[in-house]
Design a protein around this motif. Sequence first.
Motif, PDB file in Angstrom:
ATOM      1  N   HIS A   2       0.856  -1.187   0.000  1.00  0.00           N
ATOM      2  CA  HIS A   2       0.000   0.000   0.000  1.00  0.00           C
ATOM      3  C   HIS A   2       0.889   1.232   0.000  1.00  0.00           C
ATOM      4  O   HIS A   2       2.052   1.161   0.382  1.00  0.00           O
ATOM      5  CB  HIS A   2      -0.964   0.002   1.192  1.00  0.00           C
ATOM      6  CG  HIS A   2      -0.294   0.140   2.514  1.00  0.00           C
ATOM      7  ND1 HIS A   2       0.344  -0.910   3.144  1.00  0.00           N
ATOM      8  CD2 HIS A   2      -0.149   1.202   3.324  1.00  0.00           C
ATOM      9  CE1 HIS A   2       0.844  -0.486   4.290  1.00  0.00           C
ATOM     10  NE2 HIS A   2       0.571   0.792   4.420  1.00  0.00           N
ATOM     11  N   PHE A  25       2.956  -2.370  -9.437  1.00  0.00           N
ATOM     12  CA  PHE A  25       1.963  -2.377  -8.368  1.00  0.00           C
ATOM     13  C   PHE A  25       1.020  -3.552  -8.553  1.00  0.00           C
ATOM     14  O   PHE A  25      -0.147  -3.419  -8.889  1.00  0.00           O
ATOM     15  CB  PHE A  25       1.201  -1.049  -8.361  1.00  0.00           C
ATOM     16  CG  PHE A  25       0.501  -0.763  -7.064  1.00  0.00           C
ATOM     17  CD1 PHE A  25       1.219  -0.393  -5.941  1.00  0.00           C
ATOM     18  CD2 PHE A  25      -0.874  -0.861  -6.964  1.00  0.00           C
ATOM     19  CE1 PHE A  25       0.577  -0.119  -4.743  1.00  0.00           C
ATOM     20  CE2 PHE A  25      -1.522  -0.588  -5.768  1.00  0.00           C
ATOM     21  CZ  PHE A  25      -0.796  -0.218  -4.666  1.00  0.00           C
ATOM     22  N   GLY A  26       1.531  -4.755  -8.364  1.00  0.00           N
ATOM     23  CA  GLY A  26       0.739  -5.972  -8.528  1.00  0.00           C
ATOM     24  C   GLY A  26       0.914  -6.552  -9.915  1.00  0.00           C
ATOM     25  O   GLY A  26       1.573  -5.978 -10.780  1.00  0.00           O
ATOM     26  N   HIS A  63      -6.522  -8.015  -5.535  1.00  0.00           N
ATOM     27  CA  HIS A  63      -7.251  -6.752  -5.632  1.00  0.00           C
ATOM     28  C   HIS A  63      -6.264  -5.593  -5.677  1.00  0.00           C
ATOM     29  O   HIS A  63      -5.248  -5.595  -4.991  1.00  0.00           O
ATOM     30  CB  HIS A  63      -8.147  -6.521  -4.408  1.00  0.00           C
ATOM     31  CG  HIS A  63      -9.061  -7.645  -4.104  1.00  0.00           C
ATOM     32  ND1 HIS A  63     -10.181  -7.937  -4.845  1.00  0.00           N
ATOM     33  CD2 HIS A  63      -9.018  -8.563  -3.111  1.00  0.00           C
ATOM     34  CE1 HIS A  63     -10.794  -8.978  -4.325  1.00  0.00           C
ATOM     35  NE2 HIS A  63     -10.102  -9.391  -3.278  1.00  0.00           N
ATOM     36  N   TRP A  64      -6.640  -4.594  -6.444  1.00  0.00           N
ATOM     37  CA  TRP A  64      -5.964  -3.315  -6.458  1.00  0.00           C
ATOM     38  C   TRP A  64      -7.014  -2.323  -6.008  1.00  0.00           C
ATOM     39  O   TRP A  64      -8.184  -2.429  -6.399  1.00  0.00           O
ATOM     40  CB  TRP A  64      -5.495  -2.962  -7.857  1.00  0.00           C
ATOM     41  CG  TRP A  64      -4.472  -3.911  -8.399  1.00  0.00           C
ATOM     42  CD1 TRP A  64      -3.124  -3.706  -8.440  1.00  0.00           C
ATOM     43  CD2 TRP A  64      -4.690  -5.205  -8.973  1.00  0.00           C
ATOM     44  NE1 TRP A  64      -2.497  -4.790  -9.005  1.00  0.00           N
ATOM     45  CE2 TRP A  64      -3.439  -5.731  -9.332  1.00  0.00           C
ATOM     46  CE3 TRP A  64      -5.823  -5.987  -9.200  1.00  0.00           C
ATOM     47  CZ2 TRP A  64      -3.285  -6.977  -9.922  1.00  0.00           C
ATOM     48  CZ3 TRP A  64      -5.680  -7.230  -9.780  1.00  0.00           C
ATOM     49  CH2 TRP A  64      -4.413  -7.720 -10.140  1.00  0.00           C
ATOM     50  N   TYR A  91      -2.445  -3.037  -2.984  1.00  0.00           N
ATOM     51  CA  TYR A  91      -2.535  -4.297  -3.733  1.00  0.00           C
ATOM     52  C   TYR A  91      -2.583  -5.415  -2.714  1.00  0.00           C
ATOM     53  O   TYR A  91      -1.744  -5.461  -1.802  1.00  0.00           O
ATOM     54  CB  TYR A  91      -1.318  -4.485  -4.654  1.00  0.00           C
ATOM     55  CG  TYR A  91      -1.259  -5.889  -5.218  1.00  0.00           C
ATOM     56  CD1 TYR A  91      -2.217  -6.334  -6.124  1.00  0.00           C
ATOM     57  CD2 TYR A  91      -0.263  -6.776  -4.820  1.00  0.00           C
ATOM     58  CE1 TYR A  91      -2.178  -7.627  -6.625  1.00  0.00           C
ATOM     59  CE2 TYR A  91      -0.217  -8.068  -5.322  1.00  0.00           C
ATOM     60  CZ  TYR A  91      -1.184  -8.486  -6.212  1.00  0.00           C
ATOM     61  OH  TYR A  91      -1.154  -9.767  -6.710  1.00  0.00           O
TER      62      TYR A  91
END
Length: 128
Positions: A2, A25-26, A63-64, A91
């Motif tokens: 995060h 980011f993921g 999840h993002w 993420y």
Amino acid sequence: MHIAKADVPVKIGIPGATARQQLNFGDATGYGKISGEYFSLPAGMDISPLLQGLEGNMCQAPHWGYVLEGTLTVTYADGAHETIEQGELFYWPPGHTVKVDENADFILFSPQYEHTHVLDHMIAKMNA
């Protein structure tokens, strides 16, 4: 993972406009369509009981998202946990559960097939 908005690197910064970008980011490799989701959950809510019966008794969809208001604590399959607060992007990889620390409104972007399976499971648990 995060990150607060202020910590997302500025990619474009001109008078009146700013674009920020956090790379890596993921990972959405292997997933199809993504759904956009908005959640409003009360303080004290723990979704763990609703995940019982899923693989590892956890949500297996990544999840993002972004916390509009409130505070959440996510716990991962390895026992690690982190707190995500208002104004942070996050993420969550597959293998997590969530508890709401303060009334929370947040947005998720999730692989729709995988997360619909989890949400349907949760609905069935609530209706049992």
